[in-house]
Design an enzyme around this catalytic site. Structure first.
Site, short mmCIF file in Angstrom:
data_model
loop_
_atom_site.label_atom_id
_atom_site.label_comp_id
_atom_site.label_asym_id
_atom_site.label_seq_id
_atom_site.Cartn_x
_atom_site.Cartn_y
_atom_site.Cartn_z
N GLY A 122 -4.80 0.22 10.24
CA GLY A 122 -3.73 -0.32 11.08
C GLY A 122 -3.59 -1.82 11.00
O GLY A 122 -2.73 -2.41 11.64
N ASP A 174 0.86 1.70 9.20
CA ASP A 174 0.46 0.82 10.31
C ASP A 174 1.52 0.76 11.43
O ASP A 174 1.20 0.36 12.55
CB ASP A 174 0.23 -0.61 9.81
CG ASP A 174 -0.84 -0.67 8.73
OD1 ASP A 174 -1.66 0.25 8.66
OD2 ASP A 174 -0.84 -1.65 7.95
N GLY A 219 0.83 -1.21 0.00
CA GLY A 219 0.00 0.00 0.00
C GLY A 219 0.86 1.25 0.00
O GLY A 219 1.95 1.26 0.57
N HIS A 230 -8.97 5.39 3.51
CA HIS A 230 -7.71 5.71 2.82
C HIS A 230 -7.28 7.16 2.96
O HIS A 230 -6.16 7.50 2.57
CB HIS A 230 -7.80 5.31 1.35
CG HIS A 230 -7.82 3.82 1.17
ND1 HIS A 230 -8.98 3.09 1.28
CD2 HIS A 230 -6.82 2.93 0.98
CE1 HIS A 230 -8.70 1.80 1.11
NE2 HIS A 230 -7.39 1.68 0.93
O1 F6P Z 1 -1.20 -1.55 5.39
C1 F6P Z 1 -1.74 -0.31 5.12
C2 F6P Z 1 -3.23 -0.39 5.05
O2 F6P Z 1 -3.73 0.92 4.78
C3 F6P Z 1 -3.92 -0.99 6.26
O3 F6P Z 1 -3.99 -0.12 7.35
C4 F6P Z 1 -5.26 -1.37 5.67
O4 F6P Z 1 -5.84 -2.44 6.40
C5 F6P Z 1 -4.89 -1.82 4.27
O5 F6P Z 1 -3.64 -1.23 3.97
C6 F6P Z 1 -5.89 -1.45 3.21
O6 F6P Z 1 -5.47 -2.01 2.02
P1 F6P Z 1 -6.03 -1.59 0.60
O7 F6P Z 1 -5.41 -0.28 0.21
O8 F6P Z 1 -5.63 -2.71 -0.29
O9 F6P Z 1 -7.53 -1.45 0.73
#
Ligand code: F6P
Length: 359
Positions: free
Chosen positions: A173, A130, A10, A274
């Site tokens: 997180g 995180d 991410g 996000h």
């Molecule tokens: O690892 C970073 C993070 O933003 C986490 O906090 C969250 O659970 C995950 O990525 C969300 O992932 P994606 O962007 O694939 O929805």
């Protein structure tokens, strides 16, 4: 020297600051050629690279996201059901790379470790909002995310106060409570719920009732991975082709329904999603990303491969990839911020934290 750089997993704030630091340090001090690998490991699988000039790495310090693109789906060891690691290794040799700087979280470091065992020279640079990477006190992106969540708490407080409501804020997180803990403390939350310590709903009700008798509203910060005692985490969706397919989310709505039936007043839930990962890094994250990037460049110039840059006891150092791969770091019971919060009467939704959850 010909050095590749990729960003995996991410996105988060500070990635471009780190790319800039790695690339400029290596160009200036080692006369290195820098090859940008696009979209994380997808770039190694689908052969997407471009040379980065000094100008390409200028003016990007404050930019959010990553100029290289990223992906949290492309795992060379399990790509569309196949092990493509041999193809990735041939491409690495064809490109004539001396090493690759891999900027990422636990998923990226785990893949990096496997590739290093096949002979790829790698230096890892940890990133993630995180803050759950093993062996390091800090990852860039975290502090910016905490600032964003703290501002959101400040904003929710005005509605909580005016309407005498319980306001719930859900943070990201994953399986660790760092963002919720730090933002909860920075924002003066009344209740903080984190995955490491499963909550008891009656404890939260008591905390809200106590606050209602004093200030008529409560702020609850809940990490997306928090779960009730003997219950499960709230899963928002499952992404089949992702190495880490579970996407958490929705615990704030679960909690809202649980509390509405038990409390007298109104309850509202907000999930920041996000927004926590977007936009410019704070000044502090820019400095930290610059420091870890420059440190990674130094490791490359000393040919110290198979290592990850980490912060320990407030100093930058490095540890073998093996120590970081396939693990995550949660909030331990003796964590200073957790202990301060407890001493101020902030509830973690448990009767006795000493005997609940992780050590
Ligand atoms: O690892 C970073 C993070 O933003 C986490 O906090 C969250 O659970 C995950 O990525 C969300 O992932 P994606 O962007 O694939 O929805």
């Amino acid at each position: 020297m010909r050095i590749g750089i990729l960003t995996g997993g991410g996105d988060c704030q500070g990635l471009n600051a780190a790319i800039r630091a790695v690339a400029k340090s290596l160009m200036l001090n080692n006369n290195a050629e820098i090859i940008g690998i696009e979209d994380g490991f997808d770039g190694l699988l689908k052969r997407k690279v471009r040379q980065l000039s000094y100008a390409d790495c200028s003016g990007i310090l404050s930019l959010g996201g990553t100029i290289l693109g990223t992906s949290n789906k492309a795992n060379p060891f399990d790509y569309q059901g196949k092990d493509c690691s041999a193809d990735v290794m041939s491409y690495y040799h064809e490109l004539g790379l001396d090493a690759v700087v891999m900027i990422g979280g636990d998923g990226t470091m785990s893949i990096a470790y496997e590739l290093s065992k096949l002979g790829m020279n790698i230096v890892g640079v940890p990133k993630t909002i995180d803050n759950d990477l093993m062996c390091t006190e800090r990852t860039f992106g975290f502090q910016t995310a905490v600032s964003i969540v703290t501002e959101a708490i400040d904003r929710l407080r005005t509605t909580g106060h005016s309407h005498k409501r319980v306001m719930i804020l859900e943070t990201m997180g994953r399986y660790a409570g760092w963002i919720a803990l730090h933002a909860g403390v920075a924002g003066g939350a009344d209740v903080i719920l984190i995955p490491e310590y499963p909550y008891n709903i009656d404890e939260i009700v008591s905390a809200c009732e106590l606050r209602a008798s004093e200030q008529h509203y409560s702020i609850i910060v809940v990490a997306e991975g928090a779960k009730p005692e003997n219950g499960t985490m709230a899963v928002q969706e499952t992404i089949a082709d992702s190495p880490d397919p579970i996407r958490l989310g929705g615990i704030s709505d679960v909690l809202k329904s649980q509390l509405e039936t038990r409390l007298n007043g109104e309850v509202r839930a907000t999930s920041l999603g996000h927004i926590q990962r977007g936009g410019s890094p704070t000044a502090n994250d820019r400095i930290f990303a610059t420091n870890v990037g420059a440190f990674a460049a130094k490791l490359i110039s000393e040919k110290l491969f198979g290592r990850v840059v980490v912060q320990q006891k407030n100093q930058l150092t490095s540890v073998p990839l093996e120590q970081v791969a396939n693990q995550t770091k949660g909030v331990a019971r003796d964590n200073i911020t957790l202990q301060s919060a407890l001493s101020l009467g902030i509830s973690f939704g448990v009767a006795n934290l000493e005997t609940t959850g992780q050590s």
